[in-house]
Each structure stands twice: as C-alpha cells, then as structure tokens.
Design an enzyme around this catalytic site. Sequence first.
Site, mmCIF file in Angstrom:
data_model
loop_
_atom_site.group_PDB
_atom_site.id
_atom_site.type_symbol
_atom_site.label_atom_id
_atom_site.label_comp_id
_atom_site.label_asym_id
_atom_site.label_seq_id
_atom_site.Cartn_x
_atom_site.Cartn_y
_atom_site.Cartn_z
ATOM 1 C CG HIS A 194 -2.161 -0.798 1.031
ATOM 2 N ND1 HIS A 194 -3.202 -0.235 0.143
ATOM 3 C CD2 HIS A 194 -2.685 -1.901 1.240
ATOM 4 C CE1 HIS A 194 -4.240 -0.899 0.237
ATOM 5 N NE2 HIS A 194 -4.007 -1.943 0.837
ATOM 6 C CD GLU A 236 -6.148 -1.721 7.959
ATOM 7 O OE1 GLU A 236 -7.014 -1.101 7.337
ATOM 8 O OE2 GLU A 236 -4.814 -1.694 7.689
ATOM 9 C CG HIS A 237 -6.052 -6.168 6.979
ATOM 10 N ND1 HIS A 237 -7.004 -6.406 6.377
ATOM 11 C CD2 HIS A 237 -5.629 -4.930 6.829
ATOM 12 C CE1 HIS A 237 -7.366 -4.982 5.565
ATOM 13 N NE2 HIS A 237 -6.469 -4.376 5.824
ATOM 14 C CG HIS A 286 -32.311 16.650 39.500
ATOM 15 N ND1 HIS A 286 -31.614 17.750 39.144
ATOM 16 C CD2 HIS A 286 -31.647 15.494 38.451
ATOM 17 C CE1 HIS A 286 -31.086 17.844 38.193
ATOM 18 N NE2 HIS A 286 -30.878 16.536 37.572
#
Length: 444
Positions: A264, A331-332, A424
């Site tokens: 890549h 990632e992978h 409240h």
Amino acid sequence: MRVNRYELNELSAADRRVLMQRVRADYAAIEGTVREIIDDVRERGDAALIAHTARLDGVTLAPEQLRVTEAEFEAAESRVDPEVRAALEKAIANIRHHHQAQLPQATWMQEVRPGVLVGERWSPITSVGLYVPRGKGSFPSVMTMLCAPAVIAEVPEIAVCTPPGPDGTVDDASLVAAALCGVRTIYKMGGAQAIAAFSYGTETVRPVEKIIGPGNQYVSAAKRVVYGDVDPGLPAGPSESVVLCDGAADPAVAARELLVEAEHGPDSAALLVTHSRSLADAVEKLLPSLLEALPQQRREFCETVLSNFGGIVLTADEAESLRFVNEYAPEHLRVLMTDPFDKLAKLTNAGEIMLGENTSIPFGNFAIGVNAILPTGGTARSQSCVGTLDFLKRSSFAYVSDEGVAEVGPTAVTLATYEGFPAHAAAAAYVVERAAARREAKGS
C-alpha cells in the site's frame, strides 16, 4: 534486501514500544495548514473549495462541476469493463448479505419493575458523508464498503466525496460501484477541504452529521479539527497487517500474505509473527523472488516496509504469539495456524481476523463481504470495523405507570437529595405524590 527480524524476548522496552507504535502521523506539524484550509472553506464556501482543489489536486473545476452529473454516471457505465462490473456486482451482493445481518432489532422493551418499562430504538443517522480516497489509485472497493451499509441502514442523505483525477473526472468503476449500491450524490473533492465542506457546507455541498472513510494524514488531521462540530467516524491511518503462523503454515502462503498490506505504501506495517524459526527462515528466503516479480513502485514500498515498520517477529511459543498480536491490535490479522477456530476466542484485538489457509486478506478487501474499512494504529483495542451500526444511533425510552412510580420514585428522590440537586428531588417527589393520590382515588 534487508528484512527486519525481531527476537521478541530480546527487545528492550524502548525497542518494543517502537515496534508497537508503527508509523504515526505528526499532526502537530500539519495542523496549522489544515486549520487554514478548513477556516477558508468555512468562510468562502465553493470558491475556497475550488481553489484548494486546483492547488492541491491540480484540477480546476467550476462550481457546477463539483458534483458528478447524471451524464457522467451514464458515461462511466458505458466505459467500465464488463468483467469489472460483474466483479463489483458479486462483491456488493456479498457485502449486502453480511451487513444486512448486522441490523439490530429496531425496537426492544422490557419491564424492569411492575409498571416500569424501558427500552431502546434504533434509527438511521440523518446524513453521512463518505470519504473515498484516490491518492495512490482508484478504490471502487472502498466505495462499496461504505455505500452498501449506509444504504442498508436507510440513511436519508448519503453523499460521497472523492478527489478528482488529473482530467477532473471520478474513476469509472467507482461511479458504477456507487450507482450499484444506490448512491448518486458524489462530489469531486478530497483532502482537508472536503472534510471542511462536509462539516460546514458550501453553496454546493450540504453539511452532514457524520463522516466515514479512510484518508491520508491531512484528512485524518482535518477530522480531528472538526470533531465536536461533526462526528468524524473511525480513525483509519496507514495500512497494516499481522500474519500469525505456527510451524505447519505454508511458507509460500505466508510470504505472499506478508506483502499484501506492505504494498500500500512506505508508511504501512506488515509483520510475520511466529514461534517457528524454520517457518520464519523459509518465508524470508522466499521474499526476494516475490518482490522481484512486483512492479518497481510496489516493490519499493514493500522493501521499505519490511526494513522499517515491518518484518518478522520470533516468539518463544504460541501463547506469546497470541499475546503479542493482542497487544499489537492489527488492522488485518491473517491466521495460518492449526485449528484456527480454536485460536479465534483467544484473539481479542484485531480489526478483522482471516482464518485458515484459504482466507486471503485480499478476499476480505474485495470479495467476501466483511468490511475492509478497519481501525489502525492499535485502535482495534477499542474500535471496530465499519459496519451497519456506524450509520445508526440508539435512543433509550421509558414509561412509568402510576403503579411503577411507587417502585422507582422514592429511589430517585433519595439519590437526587444525596447528590445535592433539590430541583431534581422536588420534581420527582411531586410525581410521586400525584401518582399516590391517583392510586388512592382508584382504591376508594
């Protein structure tokens, strides 16, 4: 060529941190430039978007050219290779099948106490901007991974941005992929200027609620800057992979898988992790011939990665290999081990896990149907792969009957009082009193 080889037990703490760190963008160095671009687009709209596209992408567009026209969709359809179209159709069918199964039950509800109902409902995000990069090539596969789940989630407004090519057009296969998914709003823009346009809008580009998709360091930096004004989605940086092997793995398969994410770019990370020294030796011996067969640019990318933030990690045993992978959180993750499903339960941190000798990482990238937009840089420890849920949001709801007030009201009053919130406590107490009065009236 040199391939890094790490003996895990011999690494110093500092060296181990470097190995875990992999490539990190120096956002501080570019944040000033990114902010200038974002501020310019925010102030000047289309004019700034066009100017930065001309300066950074070398393409000058008129405002009416920013959005892909129907004529451009038709032209792309006529030009795309039939084999590529058929591959896209098959991939999209698998992606839809996988992501359809991710849809949660639209609404659920349960009674936690008599008369106290709680539940949740899912609804699509109103609008999303999908970022499809183009810097190192054209990526119709990214288009499919983003568009298909957004359509399945029934997001009302889906827009895509992708940088224009040198001729000012969008890649034909990417346009066909978007159309096959059912998305036809595509803008010719990329980089920080695209993130700015999606975040704040221009005369042509409508702002969105969430941006999803991978990009370069300038895109990532821009997402950090606009956080708070828009949801910037999953952090996705340079590609990375771990090929996890035992001694029974086929070295030829392992060596080829090691190069997948390495090609890549020079900032990628690719590691072979194994406790088998003979397997590591066999893989290293195969790499030179495999690299020689690649085109020069891809070969240079791989050689840089394997001698920089990649290489071979030798562990003491299988247990240490598994621990390292979980710490690295790739990632992978490619698992080439005996009984891979037995290892699945032990692998807790990874964007995706490809099990067995046949489940190649490229199958996941393009064809199987699992999403290939994945967390990087160790963020898989807390982040997930992109999926249908990224395009949906949950709203909780509750209903309390008069009978249920007696179950929860006093608890609310007590805790609100303890925490020092008198308004409240007063509001809750008033409801308790009114419900008690109604119950008493019914009983009389």
